[in-house]
Design a protein around this motif. Structure first.
Motif, mmCIF file in Angstrom:
data_model
loop_
_atom_site.group_PDB
_atom_site.id
_atom_site.type_symbol
_atom_site.label_atom_id
_atom_site.label_comp_id
_atom_site.label_asym_id
_atom_site.label_seq_id
_atom_site.Cartn_x
_atom_site.Cartn_y
_atom_site.Cartn_z
ATOM 1 N N LYS A 166 1.011 109.666 24.235
ATOM 2 C CA LYS A 166 0.440 108.979 23.094
ATOM 3 C C LYS A 166 -0.675 108.046 23.568
ATOM 4 O O LYS A 166 -0.697 107.725 24.762
ATOM 5 N N HIS A 196 8.848 108.499 24.093
ATOM 6 C CA HIS A 196 9.841 108.106 25.101
ATOM 7 C C HIS A 196 11.161 107.642 24.478
ATOM 8 O O HIS A 196 12.188 107.645 25.149
ATOM 9 N N TYR A 197 11.160 107.328 23.165
ATOM 10 C CA TYR A 197 12.434 106.973 22.540
ATOM 11 C C TYR A 197 13.434 108.128 22.587
ATOM 12 O O TYR A 197 14.632 107.925 22.651
ATOM 13 N N LYS A 200 15.706 108.167 25.632
ATOM 14 C CA LYS A 200 16.683 107.100 25.848
ATOM 15 C C LYS A 200 18.093 107.658 25.726
ATOM 16 O O LYS A 200 18.403 108.393 24.792
ATOM 17 N N GLU A 234 10.814 93.466 19.448
ATOM 18 C CA GLU A 234 10.379 93.144 20.813
ATOM 19 C C GLU A 234 10.109 91.654 20.891
ATOM 20 O O GLU A 234 9.564 91.077 19.947
ATOM 21 N N ARG A 241 -2.621 94.167 26.492
ATOM 22 C CA ARG A 241 -3.109 95.415 25.879
ATOM 23 C C ARG A 241 -3.834 95.139 24.560
ATOM 24 O O ARG A 241 -3.961 96.023 23.723
ATOM 25 N N ASP A 253 1.532 102.271 16.168
ATOM 26 C CA ASP A 253 2.061 102.184 17.531
ATOM 27 C C ASP A 253 3.565 102.462 17.601
ATOM 28 O O ASP A 253 4.058 103.012 18.583
ATOM 29 N N MET A 254 4.308 102.072 16.548
ATOM 30 C CA MET A 254 5.771 102.173 16.619
ATOM 31 C C MET A 254 6.404 102.940 15.459
ATOM 32 O O MET A 254 7.375 103.659 15.653
ATOM 33 N N HIS A 258 8.149 106.268 17.035
ATOM 34 C CA HIS A 258 9.513 105.935 17.456
ATOM 35 C C HIS A 258 10.471 105.715 16.272
ATOM 36 O O HIS A 258 11.566 106.267 16.240
ATOM 37 N N LYS A 368 6.420 92.718 17.132
ATOM 38 C CA LYS A 368 6.262 92.077 18.445
ATOM 39 C C LYS A 368 6.531 90.589 18.279
ATOM 40 O O LYS A 368 6.438 90.053 17.180
ATOM 41 N N LYS A 373 14.681 90.978 22.069
ATOM 42 C CA LYS A 373 14.382 92.403 22.175
ATOM 43 C C LYS A 373 15.653 93.181 21.885
ATOM 44 O O LYS A 373 16.672 93.001 22.560
ATOM 45 N N GLN A 406 19.432 99.407 22.482
ATOM 46 C CA GLN A 406 19.018 98.623 23.632
ATOM 47 C C GLN A 406 19.008 97.159 23.238
ATOM 48 O O GLN A 406 18.944 96.866 22.050
HETATM 49 C C1 BG6 Z 1 5.325 101.940 23.203
HETATM 50 C C2 BG6 Z 1 4.385 101.027 22.450
HETATM 51 O O1 BG6 Z 1 5.244 103.239 22.708
HETATM 52 O O2 BG6 Z 1 6.664 101.454 23.061
HETATM 53 C C3 BG6 Z 1 4.507 99.600 22.949
HETATM 54 O O3 BG6 Z 1 3.053 101.472 22.627
HETATM 55 C C4 BG6 Z 1 5.954 99.131 22.887
HETATM 56 O O4 BG6 Z 1 3.692 98.721 22.186
HETATM 57 C C5 BG6 Z 1 6.869 100.152 23.570
HETATM 58 O O5 BG6 Z 1 6.037 97.879 23.527
HETATM 59 C C6 BG6 Z 1 8.327 99.781 23.336
HETATM 60 O O6 BG6 Z 1 9.151 100.605 24.115
HETATM 61 P P1 BG6 Z 1 10.589 100.106 24.601
HETATM 62 O O7 BG6 Z 1 11.143 101.292 25.304
HETATM 63 O O8 BG6 Z 1 10.350 98.929 25.516
HETATM 64 O O9 BG6 Z 1 11.349 99.701 23.384
#
Ligand code: BG6
Length: 519
Positions: A166, A196-197, A200, A234, A241, A253-254, A258, A368, A373, A406
């Motif tokens: 991405k 990447h979610y 997990k 978060e 960034r 972004d999220m 995700h 954010k 988190k 998480q």
């Molecule tokens: C990324 C976003 O895809 O996921 C980031 O671009 C975000 O902004 C991150 O911080 C969060 O991932 P995780 O695994 O830390 O929850």
């Protein structure tokens, strides 16, 4: 869903090589090999896999970028990063040295076919023929030329895998353009779009929980569920960034990726099998059932966007001491426009218009600089039809299942029980399944799992282009309304749970976010 079966694909999620020697040998090419993602996530994840002995001993890893570096110079840069970001029990010099044997560096400018030809010559100079995997950790603007050069240099033998990172576009049209460009050179079965979610452990556990226990599935529907909440919070800000994030925002972004993938995991029908086509087509059906939000009144009613102002973030250190730090407003972050209208928080009330979920609101939020988190899915069940017992409002809350993804992985099932003593008063309590305590052993990071999947040609945990398109289609009208400032941008203090309007979003339905009832 369109798939082409030219590539040699191992489509089953659970079909994992039992021994590294059974896994394919590989040449893993990292385009963007000196970039942030490669240094902080990808190479450290491979080091973890290497230390755990899960990679084929002959697998090779290639750092590629425009910089003129020797492999030794590359390794010098890499060692510091890997030692900072990899979590391994044994990071001895011996293990590091053996990892170094896998690493090679070559200068490749992705716009230069000659560099690809030179790379092909280098790969051919090794005796053993290995699967070639290209990981594009570069700007999507360069995906097309990179794919063209990979094919023109004959690096693809029909079995090459290409991993796409991405951001895959900023709206439906740009995402389609990227996918079309790449599709000129590679079949859908060769393309591994990372979210990447999906790598997990806890997200995969959700599939296991839903589809291997008889307990949950009968209750998993509108008849018994009142609402679903999904939060990815978060405590970090944009962490340098700002230049990338400003103008992108939390929705792109999220939420588009995700959060909606998590919605799919919660809402999808049981797939016929765990192969890629079955899983991805069930997810696609969910995305296509999301009720479109197009009218401005709808968007105003059902979405809240926010941006953080200066505030205090509290963190507990390893000695259990709380440390407070004052953090700047989003607009004061480096490389952010001081008048930025970009959202760092989003909350949306969504509906899935199908038989299972009709009438069940899905409250989704991410932000954010929130208080802590965490990522959680909260399933709130309907209450009993006739109440025989009583208690305080807090104790009388209906059953809830809180799936914590998480930082710690757990499932808590809140139930009502009897308060100690002579009365028949209700006391809320919970059954606690703490995976960290129960399941001992090595935990793989999301990137490690996904890299291993690409090496072993496992597609189920990667996103099909149709899913991506459906997700963009749903968020796009919201994005457009926000871009025209038709929905206010609310402020929230860093260190809070988001703007008060996100509480109103749920309160007007007579409901509350989980932290308000279960603290
Ligand atoms: C990324 C976003 O895809 O996921 C980031 O671009 C975000 O902004 C991150 O911080 C969060 O991932 P995780 O695994 O830390 O929850």
């Amino acid at each position: 869903m369109s798939t082409n079966t030219n590539a040699n694909v191992n489509t089953n999620i659970s079909n994992i090589a039992k021994h590294p020697e059974q896994a394919p040998m590989f040449d893993l090419l990292f385009f963007g090999g000196t970039g942030d993602l490669a240094m902080r996530k990808l190479l450290p994840s491979l080091f973890m896999a290497h230390s755990a002995g899960t990679l084929h001993p002959k697998g090779r890893i290639w750092g590629l970028s425009r910089q003129q570096l020797t492999t030794e110079q590359y390794l010098d840069i890499l060692e510091k990063e890997v030692r900072t970001h990899a979590k391994v029990a044994d990071a001895s010099q011996e293990v590091w040295q053996s990892f170094c044997q896998r690493i090679h560096y070559q200068k490749v400018d992705v716009t230069e076919l000659n560099d690809f030809n030179a790379l092909k010559t280098t790969l051919d100079s090794f005796d053993n023929k290995q699967d070639v995997i290209a990981y594009l950790a570069i700007t999507p603007k360069l995906f097309e030329v990179t794919c063209k050069n990979l094919v023109d240099a004959k690096l693809d033998d029909g079995n090459m895998r290409v991993v796409l990172e991405k951001p895959m576009g900023t709206d439906l049209a740009s995402s389609n353009a990227i996918n079309d460009a790449v599709a000129q050179y590679f079949h859908e079965q060769q393309l591994y779009r990372i979210d990447h979610y999906l790598g997990k452990e806890s997200v995969q556990n959700l599939l296991m929980l839903r589809f291997s226990n008889i307990l949950f599935e009968p209750l998993w529907k509108n008849e018994w569920i009142d609402n679903v909440q999904i939060t990815i919070a978060e405590d970090l800000g944009v962490e340098g960034r700002g230049g990338f994030y400003d103008g992108i925002g939390a929705l792109r972004d999220m939420m588009q990726n995700h959060l909606l993938q998590l919605v799919c995991m919660v809402a999808m029908e049981p797939p016929a099998s765990m192969d890629a086509d079955s899983i991805r087509s069930e997810k696609l059906k969910v995305l296509k059932s999301l009720r479109p939000m197009t009218a401005i009144e709808d968007i105003n009613q059902n979405s809240v966007r926010g941006q953080y102002t200066k505030g205090i973030i509290s963190r507990v250190d390893e000695n259990n001491v709380v440390n407070d730090s004052v953090v700047p407003a989003y607009r004061d972050e480096p490389n952010v426009n001081p008048n930025s209208q970009t959202e760092t928080f989003v909350a949306i009330k969504a509906h899935i218009d199908n038989w299972r979920w009709a009438g069940v609101p899905f409250y989704l939020r991410t932000g954010k600089r929130m208080q802590e988190k965490f990522a959680e899915i909260v399933i709130t069940f309907k209450d009993v039809p006739h109440k025989l017992f009583s208690g305080t409002p807090q104790n009388m809350q209906p059953n809830r299942m809180v799936i914590r993804l998480q930082p710690d992985e757990s499932i808590r099932l809140y139930v009502k029980s009897k308060k100690l003593g002579n009365s028949m008063e209700v006391q809320r309590t919970f059954l606690n399944l703490n995976f960290h305590e129960i399941l001992q052993g090595r935990r793989t990071s999301a990137y490690e799992r996904l890299l291993q999947d690409v090496i072993e040609s496992r597609l189920p945990l990667f996103v099909h282009r149709d899913e991506q398109a459906a997700a963009w289609q749903w968020v796009e009208p919201i994005m457009e309304a926000w871009a025209k400032d038709e929905v206010p941008l609310y402020k929230y203090s860093a260190g809070s749970y988001g703007p008060v309007q996100s509480y109103e979003l749920i309160a007007k339905d007579g409901r509350t976010w989980k932290e308000d009832v279960l603290m």
